[in-house]
Motif scaffolding. Structure first.
Motif, mmCIF file in Angstrom:
data_model
loop_
_atom_site.group_PDB
_atom_site.id
_atom_site.type_symbol
_atom_site.label_atom_id
_atom_site.label_comp_id
_atom_site.label_asym_id
_atom_site.label_seq_id
_atom_site.Cartn_x
_atom_site.Cartn_y
_atom_site.Cartn_z
ATOM 1 N N UNK A 284 0.857 -1.202 0.000
ATOM 2 C CA UNK A 284 0.000 0.000 0.000
ATOM 3 C C UNK A 284 0.893 1.252 0.000
ATOM 4 N N UNK A 285 0.829 2.048 -1.071
ATOM 5 C CA UNK A 285 1.668 3.255 -1.089
ATOM 6 C C UNK A 285 0.913 4.391 -0.399
ATOM 7 N N UNK A 286 1.674 5.215 0.329
ATOM 8 C CA UNK A 286 1.058 6.315 1.093
ATOM 9 C C UNK A 286 0.888 7.506 0.174
ATOM 10 N N UNK A 287 -0.260 7.576 -0.514
ATOM 11 C CA UNK A 287 -0.415 8.671 -1.472
ATOM 12 C C UNK A 287 -1.568 9.618 -1.148
ATOM 13 N N UNK A 288 -2.415 9.269 -0.150
ATOM 14 C CA UNK A 288 -3.543 10.153 0.177
ATOM 15 C C UNK A 288 -3.069 11.332 1.034
ATOM 16 N N UNK A 289 -3.644 12.494 0.750
ATOM 17 C CA UNK A 289 -3.253 13.698 1.532
ATOM 18 C C UNK A 289 -4.064 13.832 2.804
ATOM 19 N N UNK A 290 -5.211 13.161 2.811
ATOM 20 C CA UNK A 290 -6.061 13.219 4.009
ATOM 21 C C UNK A 290 -6.903 11.935 4.056
ATOM 22 N N UNK A 291 -7.264 11.510 5.268
ATOM 23 C CA UNK A 291 -8.102 10.327 5.398
ATOM 24 C C UNK A 291 -9.389 10.668 6.124
ATOM 25 N N UNK A 292 -10.453 9.959 5.775
ATOM 26 C CA UNK A 292 -11.727 10.119 6.498
ATOM 27 C C UNK A 292 -12.206 8.737 6.910
ATOM 28 N N UNK B 42 -16.205 1.400 9.499
ATOM 29 C CA UNK B 42 -16.204 0.145 10.255
ATOM 30 C C UNK B 42 -16.776 -0.994 9.406
ATOM 31 N N UNK B 43 -17.959 -0.757 8.846
ATOM 32 C CA UNK B 43 -18.520 -1.790 7.961
ATOM 33 C C UNK B 43 -18.179 -1.375 6.523
ATOM 34 N N UNK B 44 -17.582 -2.295 5.788
ATOM 35 C CA UNK B 44 -17.011 -1.951 4.477
ATOM 36 C C UNK B 44 -18.076 -1.537 3.453
ATOM 37 N N UNK B 45 -19.311 -1.964 3.683
ATOM 38 C CA UNK B 45 -20.369 -1.672 2.702
ATOM 39 C C UNK B 45 -20.468 -0.170 2.413
ATOM 40 N N UNK B 46 -20.311 0.670 3.449
ATOM 41 C CA UNK B 46 -20.433 2.124 3.234
ATOM 42 C C UNK B 46 -19.275 2.631 2.365
ATOM 43 N N UNK C 224 -10.293 -1.536 3.504
ATOM 44 C CA UNK C 224 -11.204 -2.286 4.358
ATOM 45 C C UNK C 224 -10.678 -2.332 5.790
ATOM 46 N N UNK C 225 -9.334 -2.427 5.925
ATOM 47 C CA UNK C 225 -8.776 -2.530 7.284
ATOM 48 C C UNK C 225 -8.222 -1.181 7.726
ATOM 49 N N UNK C 226 -8.180 -1.005 9.047
ATOM 50 C CA UNK C 226 -7.621 0.233 9.602
ATOM 51 C C UNK C 226 -6.142 0.343 9.244
ATOM 52 N N UNK C 227 -5.419 -0.788 9.278
ATOM 53 C CA UNK C 227 -3.984 -0.771 8.975
ATOM 54 C C UNK C 227 -3.755 -0.260 7.550
ATOM 55 N N UNK C 228 -4.510 -0.771 6.590
ATOM 56 C CA UNK C 228 -4.343 -0.338 5.201
ATOM 57 C C UNK C 228 -4.735 1.131 5.039
ATOM 58 N N UNK C 229 -5.805 1.510 5.735
ATOM 59 C CA UNK C 229 -6.279 2.905 5.662
ATOM 60 C C UNK C 229 -5.163 3.858 6.111
ATOM 61 N N UNK C 230 -4.593 3.578 7.272
ATOM 62 C CA UNK C 230 -3.544 4.463 7.807
ATOM 63 C C UNK C 230 -2.324 4.438 6.886
ATOM 64 N N UNK D 63 -4.650 4.154 16.946
ATOM 65 C CA UNK D 63 -3.387 4.448 17.644
ATOM 66 C C UNK D 63 -2.222 3.499 17.288
ATOM 67 N N UNK D 64 -2.416 2.178 17.310
ATOM 68 C CA UNK D 64 -1.264 1.299 17.050
ATOM 69 C C UNK D 64 -0.630 1.505 15.674
ATOM 70 N N UNK D 65 -1.380 2.132 14.755
ATOM 71 C CA UNK D 65 -0.874 2.288 13.386
ATOM 72 C C UNK D 65 -0.295 3.682 13.137
ATOM 73 N N UNK D 66 -0.451 4.579 14.093
ATOM 74 C CA UNK D 66 -0.028 5.968 13.878
ATOM 75 C C UNK D 66 1.431 6.173 14.270
ATOM 76 N N UNK D 67 2.001 7.277 13.767
ATOM 77 C CA UNK D 67 3.390 7.603 14.101
ATOM 78 C C UNK D 67 3.472 9.044 14.570
#
Ligand SMILES: NC(=O)C1=CN([C@@H]2O[C@H](COP(=O)(O)OP(=O)(O)OC[C@H]3O[C@@H](n4cnc5c(N)ncnc54)[C@H](OP(=O)(O)O)[C@@H]3O)[C@@H](O)[C@H]2O)C=CC1
Ligand SMILES: O=C(CO)[C@H](O)[C@H](O)COP(=O)(O)O
Length: 478
Positions: free
Chosen positions: A1-9, A35-39, A57-63, A90-94
């Motif tokens: 997963x490349x970190x290319x997004x400037x902001x996350x929601x 939380x639920x991937x359908x949205x 889909x996962x928080x890890x990939x999102x971050x 938190x566990x995925x942040x720096x």
């Protein structure tokens, strides 16, 4: 997963989904998660064309999909869900990453969360967002608080997607820690008062004139072309003229008359009690919602409690409509004045340094309480940033003064005819109380000293005194 997004929601219900689209439409690459991937899937399926989204889909990939230092907007239900999302992130942040809570959080929660994240080297921004679904998409009013340094990188993005009035963004840094969410909370408190006052005006026109909902909608439409021009007056005109498709009746007449609330109005009143700020309009509006939902009490009273109401005979229809308009305007100004007093008191108490003129400026567009007269409020605070009472500003004193006789007539007629006007009446009482040369509070102080030796101060000399009420009635200096 490349970190290319400037902001996350994260949190893609009505608000988060539209905020993410707003960022994307402004050219930002937006990481999206729910939380639920359908949205997440439905956002991409329905609106992927709005811009560049990176769904996960996962928080890890999102971050991992967001550029560092990361900016992540949380847009979920306030309370425990927000804590759950923060704990998941938190566990995925720096170090240096910025977590932004755009939900309607209670400001003490925001202060707690900011301390917790600061200990982990993370920034936490409590951010008020107003404008509902449509505002989130096309430009909301944004009230970010938190560490000022976060605003250096975050501010330009938020200002970019916010509403603009005369080219000025409806977004500014509000103050440290919970200041952003506090100001949003008071915004919502004013929203409660404004909505209650509008509802009372509708009820007065209905009972006083026997006018149909659609007819009253037309009156609101006319009012919206003058001093009262605002989002809430505009939508009221629309709602009142809407017809229920199923019954053919006025829509307002088929809606159950029990107003609900999610909590921001209640928090505003609770905080005002703590700070000792008389926000009577907001409090009455909050209690009016509670009264509407007091079903057993309303059922017990209906048909049992006499009203003794006279027959309301309006001789001059246009004059009555104008009286209601003037009373509404004056009462609204009291509610706004009280809300700004509360912001000033909280800012002093918590050391936030909130600029009230700037708050009025960012409420001019995008938000639910946006109104033409907010320009005048900004000007009043520009004239005097320490203005102790908004309605004492020369412009507003003049406006309220010109409507005073009408205001009194309306409150009196409503009482005589048994139409409840808690917000109109309490606002007028506040006006008379705050302008009074002398209040009966003196008697209360005397009573307190009588039964509890609570002491009192005198009008003719300095000091604190007590009278020996059960003895020789001599006075001693405490
Ligand atoms: N609606 C409005 O007009 C406005 C709302 N707000 C505030 O914005 C925020 C979002 O509002 P809105 O868009 O209406 O959505 P809701 O308040 O209805 O919240 C729904 C979202 O919260 C998520 N969620 C709920 N519980 C959890 C949990 N335990 N863990 C993770 N996610 C959870 C849901 O995920 P899932 O889909 O998986 O259930 C969904 O994304 C709220 O704080 C609200 O008060 C602010 C201004 C205006
Ligand atoms: O924040 C908002 C607008 O500014 C929301 O619409 C608010 O949550 C509505 O509050 P309530 O449900 O208590 O009437």
């Amino acid at each position: 997963m490349s970190a290319r997004a400037q902001i996350g929601v994260t949190g893609l219900a009505v608000m988060g989904r539209n905020l993410a689209r707003n960022f994307a439409r402004h050219g930002y690459t937006v990481a999206v998660h729910n939380r639920s991937y359908a949205k997440t899937e439905s956002l991409i399926a329905d609106h992927g064309g709005d811009g560049d989204f990176v769904p996960s889909e996962s928080t890890a990939d999102f971050v991992a999909s967001i550029e560092r230092p990361r900016k992540i907007v949380i847009m979920v239900k306030a309370g425990d869900p927000t804590d759950a999302v923060i704990d998941e992130l938190i566990p995925h942040l720096e170090e240096g990453d910025v977590v932004i809570d755009g939900g309607n959080a209670h400001f003490p929660d925001t202060i707690r969360r900011e301390h917790k994240l600061a200990e982990l080297g993370l920034h936490f921004v409590g951010m008020g967002v107003s404008g509902g679904e449509e505002g989130a998409l096309n430009g909301p009013s944004i009230m970010p608080g938190g560490p000022k340094e976060s605003y250096t990188t975050l501010g330009p993005i938020l200002e970019d997607i916010s509403a603009k009035v005369d080219g000025t963004p409806c977004c500014t840094w509000v103050g440290p820690d919970g200041a952003g969410h506090f100001v949003k909370m008071v915004h919502n408190g004013i929203e409660y008062a404004d909505m209650q006052l509008i509802a009372e005006a509708y009820d007065l026109l209905k009972h006083g004139l026997g006018e149909s909902a659609a007819g009253i909608g037309k009156i609101f439409e006319q009012w919206n072309a003058g001093d009262l021009e605002s989002f809430l007056i505009e939508i009221t005109a629309d709602v009142l003229q809407h017809v229920d498709a199923a019954t053919g009746k006025a829509f307002v007449d088929i809606v159950l008359d029990q107003a609900e609330q999610k909590g921001t109005g209640r928090w505003t009143v609770q905080n005002a009690l703590d700070l000792g700020v008389p926000i009577t309009g907001i409090a009455e509006a909050t209690f009016a919602r509670a009264l509407s939902g007091s079903v057993p009490q309303r059922e017990a009273a209906r048909g049992v409690l006499p009203g003794d109401a006279g027959t309301w005979q309006i001789e001059d229809r246009d004059a009555f409509v104008e009286d209601v308009r003037l009373a509404l305007y004056a009462s609204k100004l009291v509610a706004y004045s009280q809300g700004f007093d509360q912001i000033a008191a909280a800012s002093a108490e918590y050391g936030w340094g909130v600029d009230r003129g700037a708050m009025a400026r960012i409420w001019r567009g995008g938000c639910i309480i946006r109104a033409k007269f907010l320009n005048r409020i900004t000007e009043a605070y520009e004239r005097d940033e320490n203005l102790p009472l908004l309605i004492a500003d020369p412009y507003f004193a003049d406006v309220v003064g010109k409507g005073l006789a009408a205001w009194r007539r309306i409150v009196a007629q409503a009482a005589l005819n048994g139409v409840p006007t808690p917000a109109f009446a309490s606002s007028l009482s506040y006006y008379d109380g705050v302008r009074a040369d002398r209040l009966p509070a003196a008697l209360i102080q005397a009573q307190r000293d009588f039964f509890g030796a609570h002491t009192y101060r005198r009008v003719d000399r300095e000091g604190t005194f007590h009278t020996e009420w059960s003895g020789d009635r001599s006075e001693t200096e405490a």
